[in-house]
Motif scaffolding. Structure first.
Motif, PDB file in Angstrom:
ATOM      1  N   THR A 265       0.792  -1.721   0.788  1.00 31.07           N
ATOM      2  CA  THR A 265      -0.192   0.112   0.422  1.00 31.07           C
ATOM      3  C   THR A 265       0.778   1.469   0.253  1.00 31.07           C
ATOM      4  OG1 THR A 265      -1.735  -0.788   1.055  1.00 31.07           O
ATOM      5  CG2 THR A 265      -1.737   0.929   1.103  1.00 31.07           C
ATOM      6  N   LEU A 266       1.932   1.339   0.409  1.00 31.64           N
ATOM      7  CA  LEU A 266       2.299   2.325   0.569  1.00 31.64           C
ATOM      8  C   LEU A 266       3.642   2.911  -0.109  1.00 31.64           C
ATOM      9  CD1 LEU A 266       4.325   1.788   4.308  1.00 31.64           C
ATOM     10  CD2 LEU A 266       3.218   3.765   3.832  1.00 31.64           C
ATOM     11  N   TRP A 267       3.883   1.275  -1.682  1.00 27.49           N
ATOM     12  CA  TRP A 267       4.068   1.292  -2.215  1.00 27.49           C
ATOM     13  C   TRP A 267       2.932   2.482  -3.779  1.00 27.49           C
ATOM     14  CZ3 TRP A 267       7.405  -4.202  -2.103  1.00 27.49           C
ATOM     15  CH2 TRP A 267       7.950  -3.509  -1.503  1.00 27.49           C
ATOM     16  N   ILE A 268       2.014   2.533  -3.588  1.00 29.17           N
ATOM     17  CA  ILE A 268       1.729   2.714  -4.571  1.00 29.17           C
ATOM     18  C   ILE A 268       1.409   3.776  -4.941  1.00 29.17           C
ATOM     19  CG2 ILE A 268      -0.975   2.776  -5.066  1.00 29.17           C
ATOM     20  CD1 ILE A 268      -1.804   1.189  -3.217  1.00 29.17           C
ATOM     21  N   PRO A 269       1.519   4.123  -6.107  1.00 34.91           N
ATOM     22  CA  PRO A 269       2.543   5.954  -6.244  1.00 34.91           C
ATOM     23  C   PRO A 269       0.814   6.878  -5.710  1.00 34.91           C
ATOM     24  CG  PRO A 269       2.229   4.931  -7.941  1.00 34.91           C
ATOM     25  CD  PRO A 269       2.020   3.825  -7.566  1.00 34.91           C
ATOM     26  N   VAL A 270       1.028   7.803  -5.160  1.00 36.50           N
ATOM     27  CA  VAL A 270      -0.058   8.499  -4.589  1.00 36.50           C
ATOM     28  C   VAL A 270      -0.677   8.793  -3.744  1.00 36.50           C
ATOM     29  CG1 VAL A 270      -1.667  10.269  -5.582  1.00 36.50           C
ATOM     30  CG2 VAL A 270       0.101   9.657  -6.955  1.00 36.50           C
ATOM     31  N   VAL A 271      -1.297   7.322  -3.143  1.00 37.90           N
ATOM     32  CA  VAL A 271      -2.576   6.715  -2.984  1.00 37.90           C
ATOM     33  C   VAL A 271      -1.185   6.662  -1.332  1.00 37.90           C
ATOM     34  CG1 VAL A 271      -3.568   4.733  -2.173  1.00 37.90           C
ATOM     35  CG2 VAL A 271      -3.895   5.372  -4.534  1.00 37.90           C
ATOM     36  N   GLY A 272       0.188   6.135  -1.915  1.00 39.96           N
ATOM     37  CA  GLY A 272       0.910   5.019  -0.295  1.00 39.96           C
ATOM     38  C   GLY A 272       1.269   6.501  -0.057  1.00 39.96           C
ATOM     39  N   ASP A 273       1.787   7.224  -0.547  1.00 39.48           N
ATOM     40  CA  ASP A 273       2.076   8.906  -0.022  1.00 39.48           C
ATOM     41  C   ASP A 273       0.742   9.531   0.658  1.00 39.48           C
ATOM     42  OD1 ASP A 273       4.333  11.505  -0.197  1.00 39.48           O
ATOM     43  OD2 ASP A 273       2.569  12.459  -1.168  1.00 39.48           O
ATOM     44  N   LEU A 274      -0.262   9.264   0.817  1.00 38.40           N
ATOM     45  CA  LEU A 274      -0.991   9.523   1.176  1.00 38.40           C
ATOM     46  C   LEU A 274      -1.525   9.124   2.673  1.00 38.40           C
ATOM     47  CD1 LEU A 274      -4.022  11.613   1.679  1.00 38.40           C
ATOM     48  CD2 LEU A 274      -5.245   9.784  -0.266  1.00 38.40           C
ATOM     49  N   VAL A 275      -1.409   7.756   2.130  1.00 44.71           N
ATOM     50  CA  VAL A 275      -1.339   6.893   3.262  1.00 44.71           C
ATOM     51  C   VAL A 275      -0.192   7.123   4.055  1.00 44.71           C
ATOM     52  CG1 VAL A 275      -1.822   4.793   4.299  1.00 44.71           C
ATOM     53  CG2 VAL A 275      -2.643   4.690   2.552  1.00 44.71           C
ATOM     54  N   GLU A 276       1.074   7.396   3.979  1.00 41.99           N
ATOM     55  CA  GLU A 276       2.193   7.370   4.657  1.00 41.99           C
ATOM     56  C   GLU A 276       1.788   9.115   5.617  1.00 41.99           C
ATOM     57  OE1 GLU A 276       6.166   8.658   4.616  1.00 41.99           O
ATOM     58  OE2 GLU A 276       6.194   7.868   2.796  1.00 41.99           O
ATOM     59  N   LYS A 277       1.059   9.828   4.983  1.00 37.88           N
ATOM     60  CA  LYS A 277       1.242  11.257   5.420  1.00 37.88           C
ATOM     61  C   LYS A 277       0.227  11.316   6.738  1.00 37.88           C
ATOM     62  CE  LYS A 277       3.383  14.097   1.798  1.00 37.88           C
ATOM     63  NZ  LYS A 277       5.038  13.798   2.765  1.00 37.88           N
ATOM     64  N   THR A 278      -0.975  10.389   5.868  1.00 35.88           N
ATOM     65  CA  THR A 278      -1.546  10.568   6.902  1.00 35.88           C
ATOM     66  C   THR A 278      -1.608   9.968   8.333  1.00 35.88           C
ATOM     67  OG1 THR A 278      -3.926  10.228   5.168  1.00 35.88           O
ATOM     68  CG2 THR A 278      -4.043   9.871   7.501  1.00 35.88           C
ATOM     69  N   ILE A 279      -0.396   8.777   8.168  1.00 33.37           N
ATOM     70  CA  ILE A 279       0.051   7.402   9.524  1.00 33.37           C
ATOM     71  C   ILE A 279       0.799   8.085  10.119  1.00 33.37           C
ATOM     72  CG2 ILE A 279       0.535   5.961   9.801  1.00 33.37           C
ATOM     73  CD1 ILE A 279       0.104   4.822   7.915  1.00 33.37           C
ATOM     74  N   VAL A 280       1.487   9.124   9.656  1.00 33.19           N
ATOM     75  CA  VAL A 280       2.700  10.289  10.791  1.00 33.19           C
ATOM     76  C   VAL A 280       1.750  11.233  11.218  1.00 33.19           C
ATOM     77  CG1 VAL A 280       4.035  11.658  10.059  1.00 33.19           C
ATOM     78  CG2 VAL A 280       4.497   9.550   8.988  1.00 33.19           C
ATOM     79  N   ALA A 281       0.964  11.842  10.329  1.00 36.72           N
ATOM     80  CA  ALA A 281      -0.199  13.051  11.390  1.00 36.72           C
ATOM     81  C   ALA A 281      -0.822  12.457  12.436  1.00 36.72           C
ATOM     82  CB  ALA A 281      -0.801  13.312  10.466  1.00 36.72           C
ATOM     83  N   ARG A 282      -1.138  11.314  12.359  1.00 37.60           N
ATOM     84  CA  ARG A 282      -2.383  10.807  12.957  1.00 37.60           C
ATOM     85  C   ARG A 282      -1.449  10.707  14.560  1.00 37.60           C
ATOM     86  NH1 ARG A 282      -4.119   6.370  10.661  1.00 37.60           N
ATOM     87  NH2 ARG A 282      -3.207   5.168  11.792  1.00 37.60           N
ATOM     88  N   THR A 283      -0.423   9.448  14.425  1.00 39.13           N
ATOM     89  CA  THR A 283       0.509   9.051  14.981  1.00 39.13           C
ATOM     90  C   THR A 283       0.893  10.408  15.651  1.00 39.13           C
ATOM     91  OG1 THR A 283       2.517   9.050  13.835  1.00 39.13           O
ATOM     92  CG2 THR A 283       0.423   6.796  14.308  1.00 39.13           C
ATOM     93  N   MET A 284       2.233  10.872  14.994  1.00 41.20           N
ATOM     94  CA  MET A 284       2.281  12.009  16.214  1.00 41.20           C
ATOM     95  C   MET A 284       2.150  12.992  17.000  1.00 41.20           C
ATOM     96  SD  MET A 284       5.208  11.829  14.991  1.00 41.20           S
ATOM     97  CE  MET A 284       5.868   9.828  14.804  1.00 41.20           C
ATOM     98  N   ARG A 285       0.804  13.039  16.515  1.00 42.24           N
ATOM     99  CA  ARG A 285       0.040  14.020  17.351  1.00 42.24           C
ATOM    100  C   ARG A 285      -1.202  13.089  18.238  1.00 42.24           C
ATOM    101  NH1 ARG A 285      -3.495  18.681  16.626  1.00 42.24           N
ATOM    102  NH2 ARG A 285      -2.451  18.104  13.942  1.00 42.24           N
ATOM    103  N   THR A 286      -1.137  11.604  18.013  1.00 41.38           N
ATOM    104  CA  THR A 286      -1.029  10.745  19.140  1.00 41.38           C
ATOM    105  C   THR A 286      -0.184  11.017  20.625  1.00 41.38           C
ATOM    106  OG1 THR A 286      -2.348   9.822  18.336  1.00 41.38           O
ATOM    107  CG2 THR A 286      -2.541   8.437  20.641  1.00 41.38           C
ATOM    108  N   LEU A 287       0.984  10.711  20.088  1.00 42.29           N
ATOM    109  CA  LEU A 287       2.213  10.394  20.596  1.00 42.29           C
ATOM    110  C   LEU A 287       2.365  11.969  21.663  1.00 42.29           C
ATOM    111  CD1 LEU A 287       4.221   9.410  21.495  1.00 42.29           C
ATOM    112  CD2 LEU A 287       5.532   9.672  20.038  1.00 42.29           C
TER     113      LEU A 287
END
Length: 415
Positions: A265-287
């Motif tokens: 999923t992370l390797w899919i062009p554009v979609v993978g970038d979206l998934v990665e940035k969404t997870i980073v935004a959520r996990t960093m805010r949670t932490l």
């Protein structure tokens, strides 16, 4: 006496698995905590009883719970959290605040959970322990923040932060879903139109071609074969997405398959970038929210790992957890994982050095929220021309395939 199996973290962050004898879950949890462990999972062995051996009932024996469909809505949880924070800030006792909010709440899954929480708090349980019995209503993040608020005596501040966190998380999710609505509707309509053409229009042309006994070119023959197949076996069309869905479900049941899907999923062009940035935004805010609320760093990272919802990121947070256990930093394993930008690593490194890690994590999550907006806009901008080109090519191919025999027919009649 009933047995309870548990998983916990010791003071060094090492995972411990064992069992303990207790009359109920509360006693088991208290015993484990007295050993100096942080409970992450507690399971009653068959035959274990609940508190006092029975489920307590309200006076009169009549339950005030109502039958409801669905789970706890995020909007309702945010409203409850904000109102709870306001009542606590006004100096009302926890139990009275809960009773007020439960009574004014409309019948819902959250109200049913609150009825039990009120009863447990009334019988002497801590608020976080009472909420922990309802994981569908209150997440691990929610429970641990409430626990930190109880320990620090600043429950109203923690609840306010929780409400802010839930609102921002819901806003991010709504942006992504809202952006996907337009492409999804266009794709659905396009598929419906193409299906109608293949099932209703092309058979009429086939009838004309058969009546005139025309020799059909390969493109028209292929189109007619597809049309005949769709007319006879239309019911198999939904089986393709359903089959892919169940295949993905089956793969996710294994650790290696789950990791492979998340990595792909992370390797899919554009979609993978979206998934990665969404997870980073959520996990960093949670932490950041957990750390600023006073939750110990090991517990905070463990919770973030459990709520990452991506096996690749879970492995990264596991390495961070092991690094901190050994007395190292968060930044080093984060840099080695190569899942996030150097900017994230550098900001976390600065936060660790200055003792202002929670602020840095908030800044990272705010930055990535904006990045998610930009990626979503880019994805929509990319999808629109792709869909137009695909539909244009498909419709053009159908029209050409149908009119090639008609052109030959007209040429034959004109001679």
């Amino acid at each position: 006496m009933p047995n309870f199996k548990y998983e916990a973290l010791d003071t060094s962050g090492k995972e411990v698995k064992d069992s303990v004898e207790a009359t109920n879950e509360e006693e088991a949890s208290a015993k484990i905590k007295s050993m100096g462990y942080f409970v992450t999972k507690l399971t009653a062995v068959a035959g274990a009883a609940t508190k006092d051996g029975k489920k307590k009932k309200k006076k009169g024996g009549k339950s005030r719970k109502t039958f409801v469909m669905g789970g706890v809505k995020n909007k309702m949880l945010v409203t409850f959290t904000r109102q709870f924070s306001t009542l606590q800030d006004a100096g009302l006792p926890v139990l009275r605040s809960l009773r007020i909010l439960e009574k004014q709440m409309k019948p819902s899954a959250l109200k049913n959970s609150l009825i039990d929480v009120v009863e447990d708090v009334e019988s002497g349980s801590a608020l976080s322990e009472a909420m922990a019995k309802h994981p569908k209503a209150f997440s691990k993040l929610y429970i641990n923040m409430v626990k930190a608020g109880e320990a620090g005596g600043a429950l109203e501040v923690i609840l306010q932060r929780l409400a802010d966190f839930l609102e921002k998380a819901a806003s991010l999710k709504a942006k992504i879903i809202g952006a996907m609505v337009y492409p999804a509707v266009v794709i659905f309509v396009a598929v419906a139109i193409l299906t109608f053409i293949m099932v209703a229009i092309i058979p009429k042309f086939k009838k004309i071609f058969d009546e005139f006994g025309l020799t059909l070119p390969w493109a028209t023959q292929t189109l007619i074969k597809i049309s005949v197949w769709m007319s006879e076996f239309w019911w198999t069309i939904p089986l393709f997405p359903a089959g892919l869905y169940f295949l993905a479900k089956a793969l996710r049941m294994t650790r290696s398959g789950n990791f492979a899907l998340d990595r792909a999923t992370l390797w899919i062009p554009v979609v993978g970038d979206l998934v990665e940035k969404t997870i980073v935004a959520r996990t960093m805010r949670t932490l950041g929210t957990l750390i600023s609320s006073g939750v110990p760093i090991l517990e905070a990272i463990f919770i973030v790992k459990e709520t990452a919802n991506n096996a690749v990121f879970e492995r990264m947070f596991q390495r961070i957890l092991e690094s901190i256990r050994e007395g190292d930093t968060i930044a080093d394993p984060l840099r080695e994982a190569r899942l996030v930008d150097d900017m994230v690593v550098n900001m976390i490194e600065v936060g660790e050095e200055t003792g202002d890690l929670d602020t840095m994590l908030y800044k990272i999550s705010d930055f990535y929220d904006e990045q998610v907006d930009n990626v979503v806009k880019s994805l929509i901008s990319l999808l629109e021309p792709i869909m137009i080109v695909f539909l244009g090519f498909t419709i053009g191919a159908i029209v050409i395939s149908l009119f090639l025999p008609l052109i030959k027919l007209l040429e034959g009649l004109s001679k």
